[in-house]
Design a protein around this motif. Structure first.
Motif, PDB file in Angstrom:
ATOM      1  N   ARG A 104       0.839  -1.192   0.000  1.00 10.55           N
ATOM      2  CA  ARG A 104       0.000   0.000   0.000  1.00 10.55           C
ATOM      3  C   ARG A 104       0.872   1.240   0.000  1.00 10.55           C
ATOM      4  O   ARG A 104       2.063   1.194   0.336  1.00 10.55           O
ATOM      5  CB  ARG A 104      -0.955   0.021   1.194  1.00 10.55           C
ATOM      6  N   LEU A 105       0.255   2.331  -0.377  1.00  7.64           N
ATOM      7  CA  LEU A 105       0.944   3.612  -0.485  1.00  7.64           C
ATOM      8  C   LEU A 105       0.255   4.609   0.421  1.00  7.64           C
ATOM      9  O   LEU A 105      -0.971   4.780   0.365  1.00  7.64           O
ATOM     10  CB  LEU A 105       0.898   4.097  -1.942  1.00  7.64           C
ATOM     11  N   HIS A 106       1.056   5.278   1.270  1.00  9.18           N
ATOM     12  CA  HIS A 106       0.478   6.245   2.203  1.00  9.18           C
ATOM     13  C   HIS A 106       1.438   7.417   2.351  1.00  9.18           C
ATOM     14  O   HIS A 106       2.571   7.275   2.821  1.00  9.18           O
ATOM     15  CB  HIS A 106       0.233   5.589   3.566  1.00  9.18           C
ATOM     16  N   GLU A 107       0.974   8.596   1.898  1.00  6.08           N
ATOM     17  CA  GLU A 107       1.744   9.842   2.024  1.00  6.08           C
ATOM     18  C   GLU A 107       3.171   9.674   1.484  1.00  6.08           C
ATOM     19  O   GLU A 107       4.143  10.111   2.097  1.00  6.08           O
ATOM     20  CB  GLU A 107       1.776  10.303   3.480  1.00  6.08           C
ATOM     21  N   GLY A 108       3.275   9.044   0.331  1.00  6.62           N
ATOM     22  CA  GLY A 108       4.567   8.892  -0.312  1.00  6.62           C
ATOM     23  C   GLY A 108       5.373   7.709   0.164  1.00  6.62           C
ATOM     24  O   GLY A 108       6.459   7.451  -0.354  1.00  6.62           O
ATOM     25  N   LYS A 109       4.862   6.955   1.115  1.00  6.11           N
ATOM     26  CA  LYS A 109       5.574   5.791   1.627  1.00  6.11           C
ATOM     27  C   LYS A 109       4.994   4.518   1.029  1.00  6.11           C
ATOM     28  O   LYS A 109       3.778   4.368   0.923  1.00  6.11           O
ATOM     29  CB  LYS A 109       5.458   5.716   3.155  1.00  6.11           C
ATOM     30  N   VAL A 110       5.888   3.602   0.627  1.00 10.22           N
ATOM     31  CA  VAL A 110       5.473   2.282   0.158  1.00 10.22           C
ATOM     32  C   VAL A 110       5.563   1.334   1.345  1.00 10.22           C
ATOM     33  O   VAL A 110       6.627   1.188   1.958  1.00 10.22           O
ATOM     34  CB  VAL A 110       6.375   1.786  -0.992  1.00 10.22           C
ATOM     35  N   LEU A 111       4.444   0.682   1.660  1.00  7.33           N
ATOM     36  CA  LEU A 111       4.346  -0.116   2.876  1.00  7.33           C
ATOM     37  C   LEU A 111       3.965  -1.560   2.562  1.00  7.33           C
ATOM     38  O   LEU A 111       3.116  -1.818   1.710  1.00  7.33           O
ATOM     39  CB  LEU A 111       3.304   0.477   3.828  1.00  7.33           C
ATOM     40  N   TYR A 112       4.610  -2.475   3.284  1.00  9.19           N
ATOM     41  CA  TYR A 112       4.152  -3.854   3.378  1.00  9.19           C
ATOM     42  C   TYR A 112       3.561  -3.992   4.777  1.00  9.19           C
ATOM     43  O   TYR A 112       4.295  -4.040   5.759  1.00  9.19           O
ATOM     44  CB  TYR A 112       5.302  -4.841   3.203  1.00  9.19           C
ATOM     45  N   GLY A 113       2.254  -4.003   4.859  1.00  4.72           N
ATOM     46  CA  GLY A 113       1.623  -3.952   6.174  1.00  4.72           C
ATOM     47  C   GLY A 113       1.893  -2.604   6.801  1.00  4.72           C
ATOM     48  O   GLY A 113       1.576  -1.558   6.223  1.00  4.72           O
ATOM     49  N   ASP A 114       2.520  -2.619   7.978  1.00  9.73           N
ATOM     50  CA  ASP A 114       2.892  -1.363   8.633  1.00  9.73           C
ATOM     51  C   ASP A 114       4.370  -1.038   8.436  1.00  9.73           C
ATOM     52  O   ASP A 114       4.856  -0.032   8.961  1.00  9.73           O
ATOM     53  CB  ASP A 114       2.587  -1.455  10.143  1.00  9.73           C
ATOM     54  N   ARG A 115       5.084  -1.872   7.691  1.00 11.27           N
ATOM     55  CA  ARG A 115       6.525  -1.670   7.505  1.00 11.27           C
ATOM     56  C   ARG A 115       6.801  -0.896   6.229  1.00 11.27           C
ATOM     57  O   ARG A 115       6.398  -1.308   5.139  1.00 11.27           O
ATOM     58  CB  ARG A 115       7.235  -3.025   7.468  1.00 11.27           C
ATOM     59  N   SER A 116       7.503   0.222   6.368  1.00  7.19           N
ATOM     60  CA  SER A 116       7.874   1.032   5.208  1.00  7.19           C
ATOM     61  C   SER A 116       9.130   0.461   4.561  1.00  7.19           C
ATOM     62  O   SER A 116      10.119   0.183   5.243  1.00  7.19           O
ATOM     63  CB  SER A 116       8.120   2.477   5.638  1.00  7.19           C
ATOM     64  N   ILE A 117       9.063   0.272   3.224  1.00  7.70           N
ATOM     65  CA  ILE A 117      10.237  -0.223   2.499  1.00  7.70           C
ATOM     66  C   ILE A 117      10.859   0.858   1.625  1.00  7.70           C
ATOM     67  O   ILE A 117      11.856   0.620   0.947  1.00  7.70           O
ATOM     68  CB  ILE A 117       9.876  -1.446   1.639  1.00  7.70           C
ATOM     69  N   GLY A 118      10.261   2.043   1.652  1.00  6.18           N
ATOM     70  CA  GLY A 118      10.804   3.146   0.866  1.00  6.18           C
ATOM     71  C   GLY A 118       9.808   4.281   0.789  1.00  6.18           C
ATOM     72  O   GLY A 118       8.603   4.086   0.975  1.00  6.18           O
TER      73      GLY A 118
END
Length: 392
Positions: A104-118
């Motif tokens: 998922r994408l939230h405010e420019g962050k790419v997330l797997y669950g709650d973990r940001s990967i970039g």
């Protein structure tokens, strides 16, 4: 925003605009709602339309969607279609992706669950429009300057471009032969591998440029001519060429001349207003009568001409290629002629293999015996038939 994350070159309609970041080649297609991760600066209209047609929900780019070098309309098209855009994302983001995994994408962050990967920066419509307008105005100024620089280059180098004045003589026969010019390129290994059948068939004269010489030797190819800065080339590889040429200023000063002298290697200089070794290699091949010049290296296209970072070298690049003219072919075009389709070409080779095997069997059967060819062939066939009967 939730979707599937992609970052591979073989995604239908997108290959060639993104690089293979995962090292795998899956067969999945983009689907509605997917998040697409790319590493393509200045996304153009054609790529934008394909993403729009695929109904993706967001595009994350590790580069700038608009760098300001060209007035590209792609970002505005994507924003008008309601697609979220994130640019300048972390460079290591593609390596962290698992193709097709829910993210998922939230405010420019790419997330797997709650973990940001970039993460990257959201691009809004006002910024995209401003960049487009500024780039369009800057491009006009750039092209006006390029026109003046090109005219000045012609004034200085007309004798070289028209009559080859200053092109050195080399003890390598290129007359009516195919010449392969290999320059430093991020994808040199793959490009060189794709040319192996061409090299095997035509045995072209290979001209190595700068550090590409070491890459050529690593792949088992010895360039007949080396042109470039000897500081960038291993000494043992410099000694293996029939001719070493150093780009030089019009007054004859050449970078790396002292190194060549210290190594005791014979070399000649190529004085010109351009210090781009690839441009000089193309002119060298043309002057010495090459029937075809294959260029393995960065191509000169409209995007490169528009690129303000390439402004200083653009006149030399353009005019050297215009001089070579119809003889010049990009290596990717040559490789395409030798490419066998994975889906439709393999059976041709299989049929050819069966035919060759049958011919060999017939020849062996016909020539192995004291009688004539036909009698030997008949005897061999009878023997085979009798053995088959014995089995049953």
């Amino acid at each position: 925003m939730v979707g599937m994350i992609f970052s591979r070159t073989d995604t239908p309609g997108i290959h060639g605009h993104t690089r293979d970041c995962t090292g795998t080649r899956g067969a999945s297609r983009l689907e509605e709602g997917d998040i697409v991760v790319i590493d393509t600066p200045d996304i153009n209209r054609a790529l934008a339309q394909k993403l729009i047609d695929a109904r993706v929900s967001a595009v994350v780019d590790t580069e700038l969607l608009s760098t300001g070098n060209v007035p590209n309309f792609g970002p505005q098209m994507l924003l008008d279609a309601g697609i979220v855009l994130v640019e300048n994302a972390d460079a290591d983001l593609p390596a962290k992706l698992k193709n097709g995994r829910k993210g998922r994408l939230h405010e420019g962050k790419v997330l797997y669950g709650d973990r940001s990967i970039g993460k990257g920066e959201l691009l809004d419509e006002d910024t995209a429009v401003t960049r487009f307008t500024d780039a369009r105005e800057a491009l006009v100024d750039h092209m006006e300057a390029l026109t003046g620089n090109t005219a000045e280059f012609v004034r200085t180098e007309a004798p070289l471009l028209v009559d080859g004045l200053g092109v050195p003589d080399v003890d390598v026969d290129m007359d009516d032969r195919k010449v392969l010019v290999v320059s430093p390129d991020p994808h040199l290994d793959d490009k060189l591998k794709s040319l192996r059948y061409f090299i095997r068939e035509y045995d072209p004269v290979i001209i190595g440029v700068d550090q590409a010489v070491d890459d050529l030797v690593k792949h088992g190819y010895r360039p007949r001519v080396i042109i470039g800065d000897p500081e960038l080339i291993a000494p043992e590889n410099l000694r293996g060429a029939a001719a070493v040429i150093l780009p030089a200023d019009p007054d004859g000063q050449a970078a790396g001349l002292e190194r060549i002298q210290d190594l005791g290697i014979g070399a000649v200089t190529f004085p010109a207003a351009s210090d781009n070794a690839t441009d000089l290699a193309l002119l060298l091949a043309d002057y010495h009568g090459a029937s075809m010049v294959v260029n393995l290296g960065p191509t000169v296209d409209l995007e490169r001409v528009f690129d303000t970072a390439q402004a200083d070298g653009a006149p030399s690049a353009l005019l050297s290629r215009l001089k070579v003219g119809g003889k010049l072919v990009d290596s990717s075009s040559v490789a395409e002629l030798y490419r066998v389709s994975r889906s439709g070409g393999g059976w041709l080779w299989a049929v050819l293999g069966v035919i060759v095997a049958l011919v060999v069997i017939v020849l062996i059967a016909g020539l192995s015996g004291p009688d004539g060819f036909v009698d030997n062939l008949v005897d061999s066939w009878n023997n085979i038939a009798l053995r088959v009967q014995d089995l049953f």
